[in-house]
Design an enzyme around this catalytic site. Structure first.
Site, PDB file in Angstrom:
ATOM      1  N   SER A  44       0.267  -7.778 -14.026  1.00 34.66           N
ATOM      2  CA  SER A  44       0.774  -6.644 -13.245  1.00 34.66           C
ATOM      3  C   SER A  44       2.262  -6.744 -12.914  1.00 34.66           C
ATOM      4  O   SER A  44       2.874  -5.757 -12.526  1.00 34.66           O
ATOM      5  CB  SER A  44      -0.018  -6.489 -11.950  1.00 34.66           C
ATOM      6  OG  SER A  44       0.259  -7.554 -11.061  1.00 34.66           O
ATOM      7  N   LYS A  92       3.246  -9.059  -6.033  1.00 38.11           N
ATOM      8  CA  LYS A  92       3.864  -7.752  -6.286  1.00 38.11           C
ATOM      9  C   LYS A  92       5.271  -7.739  -5.704  1.00 38.11           C
ATOM     10  O   LYS A  92       5.666  -8.614  -4.940  1.00 38.11           O
ATOM     11  CB  LYS A  92       3.066  -6.610  -5.621  1.00 38.11           C
ATOM     12  CG  LYS A  92       1.593  -6.563  -5.936  1.00 38.11           C
ATOM     13  CD  LYS A  92       1.300  -6.075  -7.317  1.00 38.11           C
ATOM     14  CE  LYS A  92      -0.223  -6.001  -7.509  1.00 38.11           C
ATOM     15  NZ  LYS A  92      -0.617  -6.110  -8.873  1.00 38.11           N
TER      16      LYS A  92
END
Length: 180
Positions: A44, A92
């Site tokens: 991701s 993230k």
């Protein structure tokens, strides 16, 4: 074995045991409160961080300062992400701080009406927002914008879920770099 030889043996052995115990306590204390290595389970954050990379993270930094926009953070997924409670922490990029307005449109991420660009991030192929980040919350996105389960899917990240700041990739050797 003579008495003095036995005493030397037990003195040396007890020093060794004390050294092991102190080393273990220090290592656990550092890992719990200061820094640790984290494994990245997904892609991701590609191309910035690849699946399988090991990140050196600093926990203690957020005792002294608040997370900043652009930081790559490690955190526990919020309950509304509906994941197994034992799943690996997420990695993230922090995009929105409390009070910020975040929007994704026309292949760009906007924060407070200004384009927020990350050189290595992939162009998002979706529209989101605008939303205003509530107090005590953050908005996070993976750099692999179209293949990241992040705030555009499950909403805001509670401030207390943040574990650490990722500062560099330390493994594998051909991926070593300081994160920006």
């Amino acid at each position: 074995m003579t008495n003095s030889a036995a005493n030397r043996f037990w003195n040396t052995f007890s020093e060794f045991v004390v050294l092991l115990v102190v080393s273990f306590v220090l290592a656990m204390g550092i890992r719990t409160a200061v820094a640790e290595v984290r494994w990245v389970p997904t892609g991701s954050m590609e191309p910035t961080v690849a699946a399988g990379d090991r990140l050196f993270t600093i926990k203690a930094i957020y005792y002294f300062e608040k997370p900043q926009r652009g930081d790559i953070i490690v955190f526990y997924a919020p309950k509304r992400a509906n994941l197994n409670p034992n799943s690996a922490p997420f990695v993230k990029r922090l995009i929105g701080l409390p009070g910020d307005t975040v929007e994704v449109r026309d292949g760009k991420v906007y924060v407070n009406g200004q384009v927020f660009e990350v050189e290595t991030a992939r162009v998002p192929k979706y529209t989101y927002g605008p939303v205003t980040v509530p107090d005590g919350m953050y908005f996070v996105l993976g750099d692999n914008r179209n293949a990241s389960y992040d705030s555009h899917e499950w909403g805001f990240l509670p401030e207390q879920n943040v574990i650490a700041k990722a500062v560099c990739v330390i493994w594998p050797f051909d991926h070593i770099k300081v994160l920006k």
